[in-house]
Every structure is written in C-alpha cells, then in structure tokens.
Design a protein around this motif. Structure first.
Motif, PDB file in Angstrom:
ATOM      1  N   ARG A  27     -11.521  -3.400 -14.043  1.00 56.68           N
ATOM      2  CA  ARG A  27     -10.822  -3.147 -12.871  1.00 56.68           C
ATOM      3  C   ARG A  27      -9.430  -3.196 -13.460  1.00 56.68           C
ATOM      4  NH1 ARG A  27     -12.264  -7.067  -8.057  1.00 56.68           N
ATOM      5  NH2 ARG A  27     -11.369  -8.323  -9.629  1.00 56.68           N
ATOM      6  N   PHE A  28      -8.876  -3.972 -14.218  1.00 60.89           N
ATOM      7  CA  PHE A  28      -7.459  -4.206 -14.700  1.00 60.89           C
ATOM      8  C   PHE A  28      -6.999  -3.035 -15.363  1.00 60.89           C
ATOM      9  CE2 PHE A  28      -8.321  -8.963 -14.600  1.00 60.89           C
ATOM     10  CZ  PHE A  28      -7.727  -9.103 -12.979  1.00 60.89           C
ATOM     11  N   VAL A  29      -7.996  -2.561 -16.349  1.00 56.16           N
ATOM     12  CA  VAL A  29      -7.702  -1.441 -17.159  1.00 56.16           C
ATOM     13  C   VAL A  29      -7.546  -0.289 -16.200  1.00 56.16           C
ATOM     14  CG1 VAL A  29      -8.629  -0.190 -19.117  1.00 56.16           C
ATOM     15  CG2 VAL A  29      -8.672  -2.567 -18.969  1.00 56.16           C
ATOM     16  N   GLY A  30      -8.366  -0.049 -15.454  1.00 56.44           N
ATOM     17  CA  GLY A  30      -8.327   1.044 -14.398  1.00 56.44           C
ATOM     18  C   GLY A  30      -6.987   1.238 -13.832  1.00 56.44           C
ATOM     19  N   ILE A  31      -6.737   0.154 -13.206  1.00 53.31           N
ATOM     20  CA  ILE A  31      -5.225   0.147 -12.575  1.00 53.31           C
ATOM     21  C   ILE A  31      -4.087   0.700 -13.528  1.00 53.31           C
ATOM     22  CG2 ILE A  31      -3.726  -1.051 -11.187  1.00 53.31           C
ATOM     23  CD1 ILE A  31      -5.770  -3.030 -10.240  1.00 53.31           C
TER      24      ILE A  31
ATOM     25  N   ALA B  68       2.245  -5.935 -10.381  1.00 52.81           N
ATOM     26  CA  ALA B  68       2.060  -7.154  -9.290  1.00 52.81           C
ATOM     27  C   ALA B  68       0.871  -7.069  -8.813  1.00 52.81           C
ATOM     28  CB  ALA B  68       3.174  -6.442  -8.260  1.00 52.81           C
ATOM     29  N   ALA B  69      -0.010  -5.813  -8.597  1.00 51.26           N
ATOM     30  CA  ALA B  69      -1.268  -6.027  -7.930  1.00 51.26           C
ATOM     31  C   ALA B  69      -2.311  -6.608  -8.779  1.00 51.26           C
ATOM     32  CB  ALA B  69      -1.436  -4.477  -7.764  1.00 51.26           C
TER      33      ALA B  69
ATOM     34  N   SER C 100      -4.082  -9.914  -7.643  1.00 55.33           N
ATOM     35  CA  SER C 100      -5.542 -10.006  -7.638  1.00 55.33           C
ATOM     36  C   SER C 100      -6.411 -10.463  -8.569  1.00 55.33           C
ATOM     37  CB  SER C 100      -5.996  -8.332  -7.356  1.00 55.33           C
ATOM     38  OG  SER C 100      -5.875  -7.716  -8.743  1.00 55.33           O
ATOM     39  N   LYS C 101      -5.773 -11.095  -9.618  1.00 51.14           N
ATOM     40  CA  LYS C 101      -6.450 -11.797 -10.584  1.00 51.14           C
ATOM     41  C   LYS C 101      -6.878 -13.168 -10.180  1.00 51.14           C
ATOM     42  CE  LYS C 101      -2.771 -14.532 -13.202  1.00 51.14           C
ATOM     43  NZ  LYS C 101      -1.740 -14.336 -12.838  1.00 51.14           N
ATOM     44  N   GLU C 102      -6.205 -13.818  -9.190  1.00 47.84           N
ATOM     45  CA  GLU C 102      -6.677 -15.008  -8.575  1.00 47.84           C
ATOM     46  C   GLU C 102      -7.244 -14.779  -7.376  1.00 47.84           C
ATOM     47  OE1 GLU C 102      -4.102 -18.085  -8.743  1.00 47.84           O
ATOM     48  OE2 GLU C 102      -3.396 -17.822 -10.802  1.00 47.84           O
ATOM     49  N   LYS C 103      -7.051 -13.689  -6.375  1.00 48.00           N
ATOM     50  CA  LYS C 103      -7.634 -13.562  -5.284  1.00 48.00           C
ATOM     51  C   LYS C 103      -8.371 -11.932  -5.311  1.00 48.00           C
ATOM     52  CE  LYS C 103      -6.044 -14.859  -1.375  1.00 48.00           C
ATOM     53  NZ  LYS C 103      -5.105 -14.972  -0.088  1.00 48.00           N
ATOM     54  N   PRO C 104      -9.668 -11.705  -6.061  1.00 49.33           N
ATOM     55  CA  PRO C 104     -10.060 -10.558  -5.981  1.00 49.33           C
ATOM     56  C   PRO C 104     -10.143  -9.824  -4.562  1.00 49.33           C
ATOM     57  CG  PRO C 104     -11.335 -12.226  -7.216  1.00 49.33           C
ATOM     58  CD  PRO C 104     -10.358 -13.133  -6.478  1.00 49.33           C
ATOM     59  N   GLU C 105     -10.551 -10.638  -3.502  1.00 51.88           N
ATOM     60  CA  GLU C 105     -10.605 -10.190  -2.293  1.00 51.88           C
ATOM     61  C   GLU C 105      -9.430  -9.151  -1.762  1.00 51.88           C
ATOM     62  OE1 GLU C 105     -10.298 -13.327  -2.994  1.00 51.88           O
ATOM     63  OE2 GLU C 105      -9.430 -14.483  -1.183  1.00 51.88           O
TER      64      GLU C 105
ATOM     65  N   PHE D  63      -7.966  -7.213  -3.764  1.00 51.11           N
ATOM     66  CA  PHE D  63      -7.651  -6.125  -5.024  1.00 51.11           C
ATOM     67  C   PHE D  63      -7.389  -4.644  -4.226  1.00 51.11           C
ATOM     68  CE2 PHE D  63      -9.765  -2.581  -7.506  1.00 51.11           C
ATOM     69  CZ  PHE D  63      -8.901  -2.849  -8.639  1.00 51.11           C
ATOM     70  N   GLY D  64      -8.220  -4.352  -3.047  1.00 50.13           N
ATOM     71  CA  GLY D  64      -7.696  -2.994  -2.554  1.00 50.13           C
ATOM     72  C   GLY D  64      -6.472  -2.916  -1.874  1.00 50.13           C
ATOM     73  N   LEU D  65      -6.283  -4.103  -1.157  1.00 48.18           N
ATOM     74  CA  LEU D  65      -4.813  -3.959  -0.499  1.00 48.18           C
ATOM     75  C   LEU D  65      -3.813  -4.006  -1.196  1.00 48.18           C
ATOM     76  CD1 LEU D  65      -5.308  -6.287   2.570  1.00 48.18           C
ATOM     77  CD2 LEU D  65      -4.456  -3.941   2.580  1.00 48.18           C
ATOM     78  N   SER D  66      -3.754  -4.727  -2.488  1.00 46.70           N
ATOM     79  CA  SER D  66      -2.797  -5.018  -3.276  1.00 46.70           C
ATOM     80  C   SER D  66      -2.443  -3.571  -3.793  1.00 46.70           C
ATOM     81  CB  SER D  66      -2.998  -5.997  -4.255  1.00 46.70           C
ATOM     82  OG  SER D  66      -4.064  -5.469  -5.221  1.00 46.70           O
ATOM     83  N   LEU D  67      -3.247  -2.612  -3.971  1.00 46.79           N
ATOM     84  CA  LEU D  67      -2.979  -1.319  -4.471  1.00 46.79           C
ATOM     85  C   LEU D  67      -2.080  -0.390  -3.561  1.00 46.79           C
ATOM     86  CD1 LEU D  67      -6.177  -0.699  -6.401  1.00 46.79           C
ATOM     87  CD2 LEU D  67      -4.038  -1.150  -7.275  1.00 46.79           C
ATOM     88  N   ALA D  68      -2.076  -0.988  -2.144  1.00 45.29           N
ATOM     89  CA  ALA D  68      -1.297  -0.151  -1.538  1.00 45.29           C
ATOM     90  C   ALA D  68       0.131   0.474  -1.753  1.00 45.29           C
ATOM     91  CB  ALA D  68      -1.445  -0.726   0.102  1.00 45.29           C
ATOM     92  N   PRO D  69       0.841  -0.372  -2.213  1.00 43.07           N
ATOM     93  CA  PRO D  69       2.244  -0.086  -2.684  1.00 43.07           C
ATOM     94  C   PRO D  69       2.200   1.057  -3.657  1.00 43.07           C
ATOM     95  CG  PRO D  69       1.959  -2.491  -2.682  1.00 43.07           C
ATOM     96  CD  PRO D  69       0.618  -1.865  -2.278  1.00 43.07           C
ATOM     97  N   ALA D  70       1.183   0.915  -4.724  1.00 43.36           N
ATOM     98  CA  ALA D  70       1.098   1.985  -5.819  1.00 43.36           C
ATOM     99  C   ALA D  70       0.658   3.194  -5.296  1.00 43.36           C
ATOM    100  CB  ALA D  70       0.230   1.299  -6.672  1.00 43.36           C
TER     101      ALA D  70
END
Lengths: 230, 147
Positions: free
Chosen positions: B48-52, B106-107, B111-116, B118-125
């Motif tokens: 996931r991290f590499v994908g982002i 930042a995402a 999300s490394k600590e709160k995987p839940e 993950f989706g929302l943290s990508l909203a700014p990007a």
C-alpha cells in the motif's frame, strides 16, 4: 526555517508521539530512537544534542549556579537559526524560572533581584512577588495549579502537571512542522517527556505498593516476617 | 526578435512535459521516503505504501499529453499562445505534483499506525490530483484555439 522535506523517512519511521503517552509499554526504546536519529546530518545532530543538553537537568551539576544556566541557554539561543526551536527553548526555560520562583517563595525567600531566572517575566515576577500567580494568570494560566500543588507538597502531581504543560507547548510549536528538523527535535523532546512520565508512573506505583503493604500489615500487628510469630 | 519569439513557442511546447516530469520525480521521491520510513515501523501493508508513493507519477503523463496536443509548426503568430499555455500548465502540474507528494507522505505517516484511516487520509492527495486534472483538461481545451 529548515528544509520542510529534510527528514521524511526518519519521521515516518518513528511511532506517533501521541502513542507514547497511551502505550503501556514504551513503543520506542532509547536505543532504537538513537539508532533512528543516526540519520540526522552532522550539524543537526550537534544542534539536537545541545538542545537536549540545555533542557535536561541531568546535564547540570547539583551545585550549578543559576547564572551559568542562563548563560548557557542564551548562548544556545544566539546560535539557533530556527525560530521555532528558539521559542521552544525559551518557553521551557521560562517555565522553569516561574517554578523556581514559586519554590523560592514557598521557602520564605524575599523577591529575587539581579539575574535570578530566564526570560521576559523575571522582572515582572520579582515586582509582583506577593501575588499567588505573580499576576501572570493570563500569559501563564497553569501557574495557579502549579502553585497549589507545590503548596500541598504534591511533588508527583506537580511533576505530571509540568510535563503536561511542556507537552502542550511542544504540540503548539509542532503544528507547522511535519518532516523537517524542527519536527525531529520536537519528537525527541516529547519522547524525553514520555520517559520522565513513565518514570514518575513507576515511582507512583512503588509508593502505592508500599502504602498498600503497610495498610495490609497494620491489620496483622502480630505478624512476624521471616516465618516467625509474635 | 522573431527567432526569439519562435524559441519561446518551442519552450511552451516542451514545458508541460519537463515540468510534469519534475513534479512526478519530486512528488514520488517525497512520498517514497515516507513509505520507506513507515516500512521500518510496520510489519505489513508495505505494498500500500509503495502504491501511494507512485501517485504523483500521473503528472508526467498529463505533461506528455499536453506536449503532444501543443506540438505543431511554431510561427510568430502562435508562439505566444504555445508559450503561455505550455509554461503555465507546466507550472500548475509541477506544484500539484510536489504538494501531492507531501500529502501522500502525510497519509503514509498517519495510516502506518491507524490502517483504518488509510482511505480517508488519501483525500487531500486526491483533491490535489483534481486540481492537476483541471490544469490538464483546460490546457487541452484552450490549445484548440491556437492556430
């Protein structure tokens, strides 16, 4: 202002600082923290060491003169290019000066004169010596509770209150720093607070254990240790 | 003077490609560093991290498409238009890519600590991607009016 992207990998490799205070076990040992900090470049590592040195009581002699402490802090501030780090050091030294004033007053000392502390409030504090909060309620709202805890002799409560204030100060300064050198320094200072917090917790647990065992033994006045009976 | 104007036209044609590539390189580098750091702290979810980290690579593609759209015989009449559309769309892509890299970093860090989250943290990007798409689409639309 440091390069905003200087330490992205380093900051991302650290557990979040909020987790430090809620974890039962430290999520990051000092050994691992120092290992991660080896990614800092030489100048930044030196700066971090100097800031830690100034803010750690362990680095001062028990007999250290207040003038020497102030001199060292001023020398550091003169050579710190980052405004946020200067503000962090100044805030912490001012906090310590205010607490030192509360202690001096509790010990019955008269209003100090000359170079007795650090920061913009020293003269104000001396001029308002008899006021419970030195008339600093607005700029230093935590001073009243700190004074009450000190008067009550609650050393552990005071220690935790001050750790909380210091943590909030770091949170405030860290708002604009995510992956730069300031963010790394703020993280390390938070980690140091956590370390002290955990130590104060251990002390509290030890005291509580001693109190409980004393209470329990009072119920059995004839109980002799070493297996004997009275 | 005419030669200079024509040279500016060529600059305008290649600018979206060059600036879009710079955007992707910087953005992917920023997000990639965050993903490498997060891998040290987590036990799973590396993919996931590499994908982002690869999110900002889209800006190079937008730049290439704009470059091909602007590509034509440069004359003194159309050089100004090519320069304006090419350079400004390229600059827009460059800023979007750099800042999207920071948003991705930042995402990843969150999300490394709160995987839940993950989706929302990508909203700014994703929102920044939207601005990049605006610059891309309207560069294509406006380039149709250049002779």
């Amino acid at each position: 202002m440091s390069d905003p992207d200087a330490y992205i990998a380093l900051v991302s490799s650290l557990p979040s600082s909020e987790r430090l205070f809620v974890a039962k076990q430290p999520p990051l040992s000092e050994l691992r923290l120092r290992k991660r900090l080896s990614a800092l470049d030489e100048d930044d590592a030196k700066t971090l060491h100097r800031i830690e040195h100034i803010l750690s009581w362990a680095s001062y002699d028990a007999q250290a003169e207040i003038g020497e402490v102030v001199k060292r802090a001023r020398s550091l501030l003169r050579n710190l290019p980052q405004p946020t780090l200067r503000a962090i050091v100044a805030d912490r030294m001012e906090l310590r000066s205010a607490i030192a004033a509360l202690r001096m007053r509790r010990d019955g000392m008269a209003a100090p004169s000359g170079q007795w502390g650090f920061g913009k409030w020293t003269r104000h504090i001396a001029a308002n010596w008899s006021d419970p909060t030195f008339r600093l309620d607005a700029p230093l709202p935590w001073l009243r509770e700190a004074g009450s805890l000190l008067e009550a002799g609650d050393a552990l409560g005071l220690e935790r209150h001050l750790l909380e204030i210091a943590f909030r100060q770091l949170q405030r300064h860290g708002g604009l720093h995510h992956f730069d050198f300031e963010a790394v320094v703020i993280y390390v200072l938070k980690w140091t607070l956590f370390d002290r917090w955990a130590a104060s917790d251990a002390q509290a647990a030890a005291r509580r254990f001693a109190q409980l065992s004393d209470d329990a033994l009072q119920d059995f006045p004839d109980l002799m240790l070493e297996g004997g009976t009275g | 003077m005419t030669d200079f104007v024509i040279a500016m036209g060529w600059v305008g044609i290649f600018a979206p490609m060059a600036l879009g590539t710079i955007a992707s390189a910087i953005g992917c580098s920023i997000a990639g560093q965050a993903s490498i750091g997060a891998m040290l702290e987590t036990e799973s979810g590396y993919g996931r991290f590499v994908g982002i980290s690869a999110f900002p690579s889209t800006f190079a593609i937008y730049g290439i498409v704009i470059m091909f759209t602007l590509n034509r015989a440069v004359t003194a009449e159309n050089a100004g238009g090519l320069f304006g559309v090419g350079v400004l769309s390229g600059l827009a892509l460059m800023y979007c890519g750099m800042w999207q890299g920071r948003a991705c970093a930042a995402a990843i860090n969150a999300s490394k600590e709160k995987p839940e989250i993950f989706g929302l943290s990508l909203a700014p990007a994703a929102i920044i991607e939207g601005f990049g798409v605006f610059a891309f689409v309207f560069a294509l639309v406006i380039s149709a009016g250049i002779a």
